[in-house]
Design a protein around this motif. Structure first.
Motif, PDB file in Angstrom:
ATOM      1  N   ARG A  72      84.698  63.795  45.963  1.00 46.93           N
ATOM      2  CA  ARG A  72      84.019  64.503  44.875  1.00 46.93           C
ATOM      3  C   ARG A  72      82.916  65.402  45.394  1.00 46.93           C
ATOM      4  O   ARG A  72      82.803  66.555  45.000  1.00 46.93           O
ATOM      5  CB  ARG A  72      83.446  63.475  43.892  1.00 46.93           C
ATOM      6  CG  ARG A  72      82.793  64.058  42.667  1.00 46.93           C
ATOM      7  CD  ARG A  72      83.825  64.594  41.709  1.00 46.93           C
ATOM      8  NE  ARG A  72      83.232  64.970  40.427  1.00 46.93           N
ATOM      9  CZ  ARG A  72      83.920  65.439  39.396  1.00 46.93           C
ATOM     10  NH1 ARG A  72      85.236  65.585  39.522  1.00 46.93           N
ATOM     11  NH2 ARG A  72      83.328  65.757  38.279  1.00 46.93           N
ATOM     12  N   TRP A  73      82.074  64.858  46.278  1.00 49.70           N
ATOM     13  CA  TRP A  73      80.947  65.620  46.823  1.00 49.70           C
ATOM     14  C   TRP A  73      80.923  65.481  48.348  1.00 49.70           C
ATOM     15  O   TRP A  73      80.094  64.742  48.904  1.00 49.70           O
ATOM     16  CB  TRP A  73      79.628  65.129  46.234  1.00 49.70           C
ATOM     17  CG  TRP A  73      79.508  65.364  44.755  1.00 49.70           C
ATOM     18  CD1 TRP A  73      79.329  66.551  44.130  1.00 49.70           C
ATOM     19  CD2 TRP A  73      79.561  64.368  43.731  1.00 49.70           C
ATOM     20  NE1 TRP A  73      79.272  66.383  42.775  1.00 49.70           N
ATOM     21  CE2 TRP A  73      79.399  65.040  42.476  1.00 49.70           C
ATOM     22  CE3 TRP A  73      79.714  62.988  43.710  1.00 49.70           C
ATOM     23  CZ2 TRP A  73      79.409  64.383  41.271  1.00 49.70           C
ATOM     24  CZ3 TRP A  73      79.711  62.324  42.497  1.00 49.70           C
ATOM     25  CH2 TRP A  73      79.572  63.017  41.299  1.00 49.70           C
ATOM     26  N   PRO A  74      81.800  66.147  49.061  1.00 51.93           N
ATOM     27  CA  PRO A  74      81.829  65.989  50.532  1.00 51.93           C
ATOM     28  C   PRO A  74      80.567  66.516  51.203  1.00 51.93           C
ATOM     29  O   PRO A  74      80.162  65.996  52.253  1.00 51.93           O
ATOM     30  CB  PRO A  74      83.061  66.798  50.935  1.00 51.93           C
ATOM     31  CG  PRO A  74      83.271  67.778  49.820  1.00 51.93           C
ATOM     32  CD  PRO A  74      82.832  67.078  48.571  1.00 51.93           C
ATOM     33  N   ILE A  75      79.936  67.527  50.634  1.00 51.77           N
ATOM     34  CA  ILE A  75      78.707  68.062  51.240  1.00 51.77           C
ATOM     35  C   ILE A  75      77.609  67.005  51.228  1.00 51.77           C
ATOM     36  O   ILE A  75      76.864  66.834  52.213  1.00 51.77           O
ATOM     37  CB  ILE A  75      78.265  69.334  50.491  1.00 51.77           C
ATOM     38  CG1 ILE A  75      79.325  70.427  50.646  1.00 51.77           C
ATOM     39  CG2 ILE A  75      76.924  69.820  51.017  1.00 51.77           C
ATOM     40  CD1 ILE A  75      78.994  71.712  49.909  1.00 51.77           C
ATOM     41  N   ALA A  76      77.482  66.268  50.114  1.00 58.28           N
ATOM     42  CA  ALA A  76      76.462  65.216  50.025  1.00 58.28           C
ATOM     43  C   ALA A  76      76.703  64.127  51.063  1.00 58.28           C
ATOM     44  O   ALA A  76      75.746  63.616  51.683  1.00 58.28           O
ATOM     45  CB  ALA A  76      76.463  64.619  48.617  1.00 58.28           C
ATOM     46  N   VAL A  77      77.951  63.774  51.300  1.00 56.86           N
ATOM     47  CA  VAL A  77      78.258  62.742  52.299  1.00 56.86           C
ATOM     48  C   VAL A  77      77.834  63.207  53.690  1.00 56.86           C
ATOM     49  O   VAL A  77      77.229  62.443  54.470  1.00 56.86           O
ATOM     50  CB  VAL A  77      79.765  62.411  52.258  1.00 56.86           C
ATOM     51  CG1 VAL A  77      80.123  61.442  53.382  1.00 56.86           C
ATOM     52  CG2 VAL A  77      80.131  61.803  50.924  1.00 56.86           C
ATOM     53  N   VAL A  78      78.136  64.449  54.045  1.00 60.60           N
ATOM     54  CA  VAL A  78      77.772  64.961  55.362  1.00 60.60           C
ATOM     55  C   VAL A  78      76.245  65.049  55.505  1.00 60.60           C
ATOM     56  O   VAL A  78      75.686  64.724  56.572  1.00 60.60           O
ATOM     57  CB  VAL A  78      78.420  66.339  55.592  1.00 60.60           C
ATOM     58  CG1 VAL A  78      77.946  66.951  56.910  1.00 60.60           C
ATOM     59  CG2 VAL A  78      79.936  66.217  55.601  1.00 60.60           C
ATOM     60  N   LEU A  79      75.567  65.476  54.453  1.00 59.00           N
ATOM     61  CA  LEU A  79      74.098  65.560  54.515  1.00 59.00           C
ATOM     62  C   LEU A  79      73.480  64.177  54.701  1.00 59.00           C
ATOM     63  O   LEU A  79      72.514  64.014  55.474  1.00 59.00           O
ATOM     64  CB  LEU A  79      73.559  66.224  53.247  1.00 59.00           C
ATOM     65  CG  LEU A  79      73.855  67.720  53.105  1.00 59.00           C
ATOM     66  CD1 LEU A  79      73.359  68.242  51.761  1.00 59.00           C
ATOM     67  CD2 LEU A  79      73.218  68.516  54.250  1.00 59.00           C
ATOM     68  N   VAL A  80      74.009  63.178  54.007  1.00 61.68           N
ATOM     69  CA  VAL A  80      73.496  61.811  54.188  1.00 61.68           C
ATOM     70  C   VAL A  80      73.773  61.332  55.607  1.00 61.68           C
ATOM     71  O   VAL A  80      72.911  60.679  56.248  1.00 61.68           O
ATOM     72  CB  VAL A  80      74.130  60.869  53.142  1.00 61.68           C
ATOM     73  CG1 VAL A  80      73.772  59.418  53.441  1.00 61.68           C
ATOM     74  CG2 VAL A  80      73.665  61.237  51.748  1.00 61.68           C
ATOM     75  N   ALA A  81      74.972  61.644  56.133  1.00 65.33           N
ATOM     76  CA  ALA A  81      75.279  61.239  57.497  1.00 65.33           C
ATOM     77  C   ALA A  81      74.333  61.896  58.494  1.00 65.33           C
ATOM     78  O   ALA A  81      73.895  61.262  59.473  1.00 65.33           O
ATOM     79  CB  ALA A  81      76.733  61.595  57.811  1.00 65.33           C
ATOM     80  N   ILE A  82      73.997  63.174  58.273  1.00 60.76           N
ATOM     81  CA  ILE A  82      73.045  63.859  59.166  1.00 60.76           C
ATOM     82  C   ILE A  82      71.662  63.247  59.038  1.00 60.76           C
ATOM     83  O   ILE A  82      70.929  63.074  60.035  1.00 60.76           O
ATOM     84  CB  ILE A  82      73.021  65.363  58.842  1.00 60.76           C
ATOM     85  CG1 ILE A  82      74.382  66.003  59.169  1.00 60.76           C
ATOM     86  CG2 ILE A  82      71.914  66.059  59.625  1.00 60.76           C
ATOM     87  CD1 ILE A  82      74.499  67.446  58.738  1.00 60.76           C
TER      88      ILE A  82
END
Length: 452
Positions: A72-82
């Motif tokens: 749904r929100w892949p950008i949010a997942v990557v930002l949290v991972a960073i």
């Protein structure tokens, strides 16, 4: 029918934003594994940060569970991972998040920017951690190992999922494009099939109309002459037996020829084939040894009645030609009509459709004179011009109006059929009464015209 991308996704029955249940189960399993990993990594993070271990574990569990919304929100997942990279947690979340981000239909610059941020963040954290380990004496390698480890680790955690995601995304878009193309082709094929059916229905209707017109041309003229001869036979049966015998022979001969032509036409309609014109004309001329007046070039109907698409069968029978007009006029003269034929210009060959149409116009006009103006003086004119051929059949008022009809039935379609024939070749057809009380039929056909 095939389904396009949106239709394919809309056809799923999964919960929330998942298309299928198995996708939801997969994401749930990945989120659980990521949460356990981050929760375990939260213990050393809490000790290094000087916070309670429970807080570190809870923080790790919450951070790892973000992987549940990766579709749904892949950008949010990557930002949290960073964001959790400095805490040395979320490696699974970062790998899966980058793969999902690269596979999504997002602008390429966003994917490159986030992947670059993840690469730089992982490189910095790895560089600092390895340098600290070497400072504490845990690692005794040379100074070259610090940048090597940082670059290798960052590339190993960033490049493979990014490239795999780009490949999977491109393949998915290709499959959706193929689905849409297949669906479009299927719709086009269905539309073409409908149009083909419409054209076939139109062709059948046109063929029925044309066959009816040809039947009229083939039979009406000869039967009209038979009726005229029969009336003459009745009138002279007792006064002039020799003439009566001659008229009876003419009636019989014309009846046989009419039956022969009708039988050949029906045979073509059944079998889609017919005898060559030369053999047909030879059979027609056999009974004419004693009576040379009986001949008509109505065999055109045999050729014209062939259905479209029969080119592979035997050669069709050709239609009448303008050279047979003199013979046609002679038949009417033998039936008692006072008729003359005049030809202007130099005769030359025309397209088969042009000659057949011109012949049929004259034939139908003479038939109408027999039906409606028996005994009227008739003039047939044919003019060969530079770019067209013109014909005119004009009769004077009948000498006995009371018996003008001669008892011949009329379907009322003769003039309409002639007009349709001429118009199909781009010509002009005019018919109507004359000032003297007679009737005139005129037609002009372009010399280069040919039916499509």
């Amino acid at each position: 029918m095939t389904r396009t991308g949106e239709d394919h996704r809309a056809a799923g029955d999964g919960p929330w934003w998942w298309v299928r249940w198995r996708s939801a189960v997969l994401d749930g399993g990945l989120a659980l594994a990521s949460a356990l990993e981050c929760g375990a990594e939260g213990v050393p993070f809490a000790r290094d940060a000087g916070i309670p271990v429970a807080v570190g574990v809870v923080f790790g569990l919450l951070a790892g569970s973000v992987l549940l919304i990766r579709r749904r929100w892949p950008i949010a997942v990557v930002l949290v991972a960073i964001a959790v990279t400095p805490a040395q947690m979320g490696f699974l979340m970062g790998i899966v998040g980058l793969y999902t981000l690269a596979a999504c239909e997002l602008p390429r610059r966003i994917i490159v920017a986030l992947a670059g941020m993840s690469l730089v963040g992982t490189m910095i954290v790895t560089f600092v951690r390895v340098r600290q380990d070497m400072a504490r004496g845990d690692l005794t390698l040379g100074d070259w190992f610090v940048p090597f480890a940082a670059v290798a680790t960052s590339l190993g955690l960033t490049a493979p999922p990014l490239l795999l995601g780009l490949y999977v995304g491109a393949r998915r878009r290709l499959m959706e494009s193929l689905r849409e193309r297949a669906d479009s082709l299927e719709r086009e094929l269905q539309l073409l099939a409908e149009r083909a059916e419409e054209r076939a229905e139109w062709a059948r209707s046109e063929e029925r109309t044309r066959i009816a017109r040809e039947m009229h041309d083939v039979v009406a003229h000869r039967v009209s002459l038979m009726v005229v001869h029969a009336a003459a036979l009745q009138a002279v049966a007792r006064k002039d037996p020799e003439k009566a015998v001659k008229n009876a022979a003419l009636v019989g001969d014309m009846g046989r020829q009419a039956l022969t032509e009708l039988r050949e036409m029906l045979g073509v309609l059944r079998a889609g084939d017919g005898p060559p014109r030369q053999r047909q004309r030879e059979r027609q001329r056999e009974p004419e040894a004693a009576l040379p007046l009986a001949a008509v070039g109505a065999a055109a109907a045999v050729a014209a009645s062939r259905a479209p698409g029969d080119e592979g069968s035997a050669a069709p029978v050709e239609g009448p030609y303008l050279s047979e007009l003199e013979e046609l006029v002679g038949q009417s003269a033998a039936a008692g009509m006072v008729v003359s034929l005049s030809v202007e210009g130099e005769a030359r060959p025309y397209a088969a459709e042009v000659e057949q149409t011109a012949y049929r116009v004259v034939q139908e006009a003479l038939t109408n004179v027999h039906k409606h103006a028996a005994g009227a003086k008739t003039r047939v004119r044919l003019a060969h011009r530079a770019s067209e051929i013109a014909m005119q059949v004009e009769n004077e008022p009948p000498p006995e109006p009371a018996s003008a009809s001669a008892g011949l039935p009329s379907g009322g379609n003769g003039l309409l059929g002639m007009k349709e024939r001429v118009a199909a070749l781009g010509g002009v057809f005019v018919s109507g009464p004359t000032d003297a009380g007679g009737f005139r039929v005129s037609a002009v056909i372009p010399a280069s015209a040919a039916m499509s």
